[in-house]
Design a protein around this motif. Structure first.
Motif, PDB file in Angstrom:
ATOM      1  N   PRO A 244       4.172 -72.168  -7.309  1.00  0.00           N
ATOM      2  CA  PRO A 244       3.885 -72.187  -5.880  1.00  0.00           C
ATOM      3  C   PRO A 244       4.118 -70.390  -5.321  1.00  0.00           C
ATOM      4  CG  PRO A 244       5.053 -74.037  -6.151  1.00  0.00           C
ATOM      5  CD  PRO A 244       5.041 -73.185  -7.278  1.00  0.00           C
ATOM      6  N   ILE A 245       4.901 -69.869  -6.137  1.00  0.00           N
ATOM      7  CA  ILE A 245       5.065 -68.396  -5.971  1.00  0.00           C
ATOM      8  C   ILE A 245       3.990 -67.571  -6.254  1.00  0.00           C
ATOM      9  CG2 ILE A 245       6.730 -66.621  -6.320  1.00  0.00           C
ATOM     10  CD1 ILE A 245       8.937 -68.664  -7.327  1.00  0.00           C
ATOM     11  N   ALA A 246       3.435 -67.888  -7.329  1.00  0.00           N
ATOM     12  CA  ALA A 246       2.333 -66.824  -7.756  1.00  0.00           C
ATOM     13  C   ALA A 246       1.182 -67.216  -6.943  1.00  0.00           C
ATOM     14  CB  ALA A 246       2.071 -67.262  -9.402  1.00  0.00           C
ATOM     15  N   ARG A 247       1.046 -68.322  -6.412  1.00  0.00           N
ATOM     16  CA  ARG A 247      -0.176 -69.004  -5.564  1.00  0.00           C
ATOM     17  C   ARG A 247       0.121 -68.293  -4.171  1.00  0.00           C
ATOM     18  NH1 ARG A 247      -4.205 -72.550  -5.676  1.00  0.00           N
ATOM     19  NH2 ARG A 247      -4.837 -73.136  -3.367  1.00  0.00           N
ATOM     20  N   GLN A 248       1.365 -68.173  -3.915  1.00  0.00           N
ATOM     21  CA  GLN A 248       1.604 -67.747  -2.444  1.00  0.00           C
ATOM     22  C   GLN A 248       1.144 -66.191  -2.265  1.00  0.00           C
ATOM     23  OE1 GLN A 248       2.352 -69.624   0.580  1.00  0.00           O
ATOM     24  NE2 GLN A 248       1.895 -67.604   1.436  1.00  0.00           N
ATOM     25  N   LEU A 249       1.999 -65.462  -3.284  1.00  0.00           N
ATOM     26  CA  LEU A 249       1.985 -64.129  -3.226  1.00  0.00           C
ATOM     27  C   LEU A 249       1.020 -63.353  -3.815  1.00  0.00           C
ATOM     28  CD1 LEU A 249       4.953 -64.966  -2.382  1.00  0.00           C
ATOM     29  CD2 LEU A 249       5.889 -62.761  -3.066  1.00  0.00           C
TER      30      LEU A 249
END
Length: 363
Positions: A114-119
């Motif tokens: 979710p971090i890679a997708r969000q940022l």
């Protein structure tokens, strides 16, 4: 790129919050210069309560563990989104939530996707695993980040992190060159810290922590409780190993819970922890305090009273004390990207040359 924006995240064993820091890095490797841009924090709240049984080795289903990892990833993405304020970052370094650590086994729970997708940025995580696989303790991993942040040309410094467990980095004068300077860095875990202070607060005051150490400041140390705890903490400090599960000393609270008032038990814990930390650091030109425990005035007073050198906060050196570990994670992420090993054999006990660390997720 000579200039990079790197975000770092840390959620400590106290299970209270996710701390995040955004830094600007000029240069590469151990010669990088770091500027802290801004920091942010997100309380774990109900998620922290869900994680606590897992960290205490209570039985969980694989579904529950997977859900907690996903929730942690989403919570990290949320605080990071607030932190970066729409700026494009070059990479994100996340520690994950330690739910078990007893070398050679360690688990930092996190679903990083979710971090890679969000940022929309690469994410590096699992920063301890490579050192553990090479025979090290996998901790502490912050000394090289402390070297980048706090080294001084002429004086020695001891950087003390007051987290769930206290650890320190002793830095030689940076006029020493290259490998000699790195081999001279010392450090390690000292003893339980906020884990014990928070246990006292939960048991005695029904509060998750003693805000600013105010309750401890109203107490008086109990001699019997102090002597019992001092003997245990000295053994932790002298053990030469990374601390984790089983080292929280809740049994000490159980023994003296009915023997002391809550205020006296809190002051006794602060006194004893502060005394052991000051003695473990030993001789140095300056002691730099960082971590959430810096808010506890009783703990800071005891460290200052027993220290063999002047004491300051990392804030005075440009790194907000609460966010020192998040800043360190960002620096370690930059070192991983530059293919620089982030651990030191003389500190983690890795018998070989330290390996390059980190697993990567790309958007």
């Amino acid at each position: 790129m000579n200039t990079r924006l790197i975000a770092g995240c840390m959620s400590g064993t106290s299970l209270d919050a996710i701390d995040a820091a955004l830094i600007r890095v000029e240069g590469h490797g151990l010669d990088m210069n770091v500027e802290v841009i801004r920091c942010a924090s997100k309380p774990l709240g109900s998620l922290g309560k869900l994680l606590r049984p897992l960290a205490r080795q209570r039985r969980q289903t694989s579904q529950q563990v997977a859900k907690l990892g996903s929730m942690l990833g989403a919570a990290h993405a949320e605080v990071l989104n607030e932190l970066v304020q729409g700026e494009k970052v070059d990479l994100v370094a996340v520690h994950g939530q330690t739910v078990f650590h007893e070398a050679p086994l360690s688990m930092q729970l996190l679903n990083p996707h979710p971090i890679a997708r969000q940022l929309g940025a690469p994410v590096v995580f699992d920063l301890r695993g490579a050192d553990l696989a090479a025979g090290g303790q996998g901790a502490p991993i912050t000394p090289l980040a402390d070297h980048v942040l706090f080294r001084d040309d002429k004086h020695t410094r001891a950087v003390v992190n007051l987290g769930g467990f206290a650890n320190f980095t002793w830095l030689p004068p940076s006029r020493r060159e290259g490998e000699e300077a790195l081999r001279s860095i010392r450090g390690g875990d000292i003893c339980v810290c906020n884990q014990l202070l928070d246990t006292v607060s939960r048991r005695c005051f029904h509060k998750p922590y003693d805000k600013d150490g105010k309750r401890a400041m109203r107490g008086e140390a109990d001699e019997d409780a102090h002597c019992a705890l001092l003997a245990i903490l000295k053994m932790q400090a002298e053990a030469g190993r990374s601390l984790g599960n089983g080292d929280e000393l809740t049994e000490w609270v159980d023994v003296f819970f009915n023997e002391c008032t809550g205020h006296d038990l809190a002051r006794t814990a602060a006194l004893t922890i502060g005394q052991v930390i000051a003695n473990a650091v030993g001789e140095t030109d300056q002691i730099v305090l960082a971590g959430g425990g810096t808010h506890n005035q009783a703990l800071r007073r005891e460290i200052t009273d027993h220290a063999h050198a002047p004491v300051c906060l990392s804030d005075d050196l440009g790194a907000p004390a609460q966010y020192r570990e998040a800043i360190a994670m960002a620096i370690l992420g930059g070192l991983c990207a530059d293919r620089v090993p982030i651990t030191l054999p003389q500190i983690t006990g890795c018998p070989l040359t330290a390996p390059v660390a980190g697993c990567w997720i790309y958007p």
